[in-house]
Design a protein around this motif. Structure first.
Motif, short mmCIF file in Angstrom:
data_model
loop_
_atom_site.label_atom_id
_atom_site.label_comp_id
_atom_site.label_asym_id
_atom_site.label_seq_id
_atom_site.Cartn_x
_atom_site.Cartn_y
_atom_site.Cartn_z
N GLU A 61 38.50 -101.80 -10.73
CA GLU A 61 38.52 -102.90 -11.69
C GLU A 61 37.53 -102.62 -12.81
N GLY A 62 37.81 -103.20 -13.95
CA GLY A 62 36.92 -103.01 -15.09
C GLY A 62 37.34 -101.85 -15.97
N GLU A 63 36.51 -101.56 -16.97
CA GLU A 63 36.83 -100.50 -17.93
C GLU A 63 35.56 -99.78 -18.36
N ILE A 64 35.73 -98.53 -18.73
CA ILE A 64 34.63 -97.73 -19.28
C ILE A 64 35.09 -97.19 -20.63
N TYR A 65 34.25 -97.34 -21.64
CA TYR A 65 34.59 -96.91 -22.99
C TYR A 65 33.59 -95.87 -23.48
N ILE A 66 34.08 -94.91 -24.24
CA ILE A 66 33.22 -93.99 -24.97
C ILE A 66 33.59 -94.10 -26.44
N ASP A 67 32.64 -94.55 -27.23
CA ASP A 67 32.87 -94.83 -28.65
C ASP A 67 34.10 -95.73 -28.85
N GLY A 68 34.21 -96.73 -27.98
CA GLY A 68 35.30 -97.69 -28.09
C GLY A 68 36.63 -97.23 -27.54
N ILE A 69 36.69 -96.03 -26.97
CA ILE A 69 37.94 -95.48 -26.41
C ILE A 69 37.87 -95.59 -24.89
N ASN A 70 38.86 -96.25 -24.30
CA ASN A 70 38.92 -96.32 -22.84
C ASN A 70 39.06 -94.91 -22.29
N ILE A 71 38.22 -94.55 -21.30
CA ILE A 71 38.23 -93.17 -20.81
C ILE A 71 39.56 -92.81 -20.16
N ARG A 72 40.36 -93.80 -19.78
CA ARG A 72 41.69 -93.50 -19.24
C ARG A 72 42.59 -92.89 -20.32
N ARG A 73 42.26 -93.15 -21.58
CA ARG A 73 43.06 -92.64 -22.69
C ARG A 73 42.52 -91.31 -23.22
N ILE A 74 41.50 -90.78 -22.56
CA ILE A 74 40.91 -89.50 -22.97
C ILE A 74 41.33 -88.42 -21.98
N LYS A 75 41.72 -87.27 -22.47
CA LYS A 75 42.08 -86.16 -21.60
C LYS A 75 40.87 -85.78 -20.74
N LYS A 76 41.10 -85.56 -19.46
CA LYS A 76 40.00 -85.29 -18.54
C LYS A 76 39.18 -84.07 -18.96
N ASP A 77 39.84 -82.98 -19.31
CA ASP A 77 39.11 -81.78 -19.71
C ASP A 77 38.24 -82.06 -20.92
N SER A 78 38.79 -82.80 -21.86
CA SER A 78 38.06 -83.14 -23.07
C SER A 78 36.88 -84.05 -22.74
N LEU A 79 37.12 -85.02 -21.87
CA LEU A 79 36.06 -85.95 -21.47
C LEU A 79 34.89 -85.21 -20.83
N ARG A 80 35.20 -84.37 -19.84
CA ARG A 80 34.14 -83.71 -19.09
C ARG A 80 33.44 -82.63 -19.89
#
Length: 652
Positions: A467-486
């Motif tokens: 539950e809940g959400e995590i954002y990086i610079d306003g972007i939900n991390i679910r919408r960020i490619k994992k390789d790019s995120l890490r």
């Protein structure tokens, strides 16, 4: 007498995955503890989220036919070679049958009337024809073996590569619930068993079928009465083979599981050898290993016994069939004008008739070990991988390391009402809300198991939040490619890990396209340049055994340099100085201060002196935020942080 209790034996078998065939749980049997706090609690390689019992599933292969079909799919990619191998097998089998049939006219010629010269000429001619046929058979056998070995090794390469690729795609949860030794056993022992079967058994099965069909055909052509007598013994052979095969398959599956358990224990014991010696547990470790080794021995004895006895049993049964055939054939020669040459080749065919069955029976141990091993390999391949990126997932990059087509970020991280548990029904984090502005230093403090490391694992998407959400610079991390995120989150952990290779290569592991100049610059940022220069070959010094020739502090400095070279805008420091001395800690802190500059940093530390200058200190207990503020604000508050800092209570 072993001092290991039955409860401890049960725990060992559960933890390392061996099926409890000989250990029965009594009323007071020890139960394995439930899931721990997650990777944050895994400080010695033991424990972790999830029960160890999920490691290896016992029992015989669930679906032998499906496993065989999957193996055939791998070798089926070399269809042309397989067809040529089958042609060679066919040629070899026909040569064996044809060579035997030539004996009939040769022997009949010797016992018939005629001159000695004519008999000798016919004998020589017959032997030459037999020799030519057998030469063709030998050539076909040579080609089939050579080509089939190449085909099987190609299949093993494909399986091994797919298995390794799958390991890279599995979520962190899988590695937290499986011992490294068991995983390695699937790469080595299990695949070796599969290779042994593909190298020889596959060809023997096809050869045996052809030989069996050809032999039966020629037996009926030679004498249908003897053919019926011989075939009447088939049920006896198949019943014995089926009974022993069923037993063998069961015990070979147990053998492979027990082997994985022994490998898992060895791997953990060698990794934790210092801990064993510090606590004087050498004798306990030896007794526990002896127990697991004995468990493997018992399963191997049963597996090898039923696998090995099959050959002699089938051989003796075939001798009975041979004796019956020879007796009745002799009677037919005396009473029904059956020719001596026909009786000779028929008795030979009766041996050939039982030989394929006997050979396959003797190969059953290899077949069942391979099927059990293949199933364990396919179990890994069938594990659910990490969740795929969304179709509209985007790539991100830092301003210091721009990437074409990626959205640049500054490093703001926001956790909004995050709730998470490693196992359903057991919540580790409860409605966590944290905001980290670009360049800020956020510190997490609290008792062991409070959820500090879990938060950083969720930011990396090693686990998916409930539950809940995590954002990086306003972007939900679910919408960020994992390789790019890490790739935009650098981590320095308490447990350092260095790969075999040079110092330069280990630092460059943080960003493979980094130049030599950037490697040196990163080492200087981490305060590692001076000690690297003192190494025998400097940056080209080869490190082996996880950097065993370096001190703990030096290994940690290389980890900091690895993080520095990544140019990631977000940094996670997980108790990075907790295992070094005070003097080395100052060097590491100096390197980390340089590393944290202009980066959003999350610090996990038990030493509260290391987080005094944090922009925000968050106090966690039982997965909840109970206090937050600066060092001075929390001291003025006089709450939990004040008690921890002044020593009124201690971090447990």
């Amino acid at each position: 007498m072993s001092r290991i209790s039955e409860e401890r034996k049960q725990a060992l078998l559960r933890r390392y995955g061996s099926k409890m065939a000989n250990v029965k749980a009594g009323p007071g049997a020890m139960k394995m503890p439930g899931p721990g706090p997650g990777p944050g609690g895994r400080r010695g390689g033991f424990g972790g989220p999830g029960p160890r019992g999920a490691m290896i599933k016992g029992g015989k292969p669930k679906n032998a036919s499906a496993t065989i079909n999957r193996l055939l799919a791998y070798i089926g990619r070399d269809k042309v070679k397989i067809l040529f191998v089958f042609a060679c097998v066919l040629g070899s089998s026909v040569a064996g049958l044809g060579g035997s049939y030539i004996l009939r006219p040769v022997i009949n010629n010797l016992v018939s009337a005629g001159s000695a010269e004519e008999k000798m000429r016919n004998l020589v001619m017959g032997l030459l024809i037999m020799a030519g046929i057998y030469v063709v058979g030998v050539l076909c056998t040579y080609l089939q073996q050579k080509i089939m070995i190449g085909v099987s090794q190609n299949a093993l390469v494909r399986i091994r590569e797919e298995l390794f690729a799958k390991i890279q795609k599995l979520p962190l949860k899988y590695h937290d619930t499986h011992t490294h030794g068991d995983i390695m056993s699937r790469f080595t022992n299990d695949l070796d068993s599969v290779g042994e079967m593909l190298n020889h058994t596959m060809v023997q099965i096809f050869s045996g079928v052809i030989t069996l069909i050809g032999t039966i055909t020629l037996m009926f052509v030679t004498n249908w009465i003897l053919a019926i007598v011989t075939i009447a013994t088939i049920p006896m052979l198949f019943y014995a083979g089926g009974f022993l095969g069923k037993k063998s398959r069961k015990y070979f599956a147990g053998q492979q599981q027990a082997l994985g358990a022994v490998n898992g224990y060895i791997e953990e014991s060698i990794t934790g050898q210092k801990v064993i010696k510090v606590f004087c547990h050498e004798e306990t470790a030896m007794e526990e290993f002896d127990f697991l080794s004995d468990d493997l021995r018992e399963k191997q004895i049963k597996a090898q016994f039923f696998g090995g006895i099959m050959g002699p049993v089938m051989g003796n049964l075939s001798q009975i069939s041979y004796a019956i055939t020879a007796t009745i054939g002799g009677i037919l020669c005396l009473t029904a004008n059956f020719d001596i040459g026909g009786l000779t080749i028929f008795t030979n065919y009766s041996r050939q008739f039982s030989r394929p069955v006997s050979e396959l029976s003797m190969q059953m141990n290899t077949i069942f070990a391979a099927l059990a091993g293949a199933e364990r390999v396919f179990e890994v391949m069938d594990e659910a991988p990490e969740a795929e990126d969304l179709q509209d997932a985007i790539a991100i990059c830092s301003e210091a390391n721009p990437v074409e087509g990626a959205r640049r970020i500054k490093g703001e991280v926001v956790l909004k009402d995050v709730t998470f548990g490693y196992v359903p029904g057991k919540t580790v984090l409860k409605r966590i809300n944290v905001t980290a502005k670009p360049g800020q230093k956020i510190a997490f403090v609290g008792s062991t198991g409070a959820g500090k490391t879990t938060i950083t694992n969720l930011i990396n998407r090693f686990y998916e939040i409930e539950e809940g959400e995590i954002y990086i610079d306003g972007i939900n991390i679910r919408r960020i490619k994992k390789d790019s995120l890490r790739s935009n989150i650098a981590m320095v952990l308490q447990d350092t890990h260095l790969f075999s290779g040079t110092v330069r290569e280990n630092i460059r592991y943080g960003r493979l396209d980094a130049t030599d100049e950037e490697v040196v610059a990163a080492a200087k940022i981490a305060c590692a340049h001076s000690f690297i220069e003192r190494l025998p070959e400097g940056y080209d010094t080869v490190l082996e055994g996880d950097g065993a020739n370096l001190s703990q502090g030096e290994r940690q400095l290389l980890n900091i340099a690895r993080a520095a070279i990544s140019k990631a805008p977000i940094l996670i420091l997980d108790e990075a100085t907790s295992s070094v001395d005070t003097r080395t800690e100052k060097y590491i802190e100096r390197g980390m201060d340089r590393l944290m500059k202009n980066r959003t940093t999350f610090v996990i530390a038990h030493r509260l002196s290391t987080v005094r200058n944090a922009d925000l200190i968050i106090v966690l207990e039982h997965g909840e935020i109970i206090e937050q503020g600066t060092h001075e604000e929390l001291l003025d508050l006089g709450g939990r942080y004040y008690q921890l800092y002044t020593g009124a209570v201690e971090l447990d």
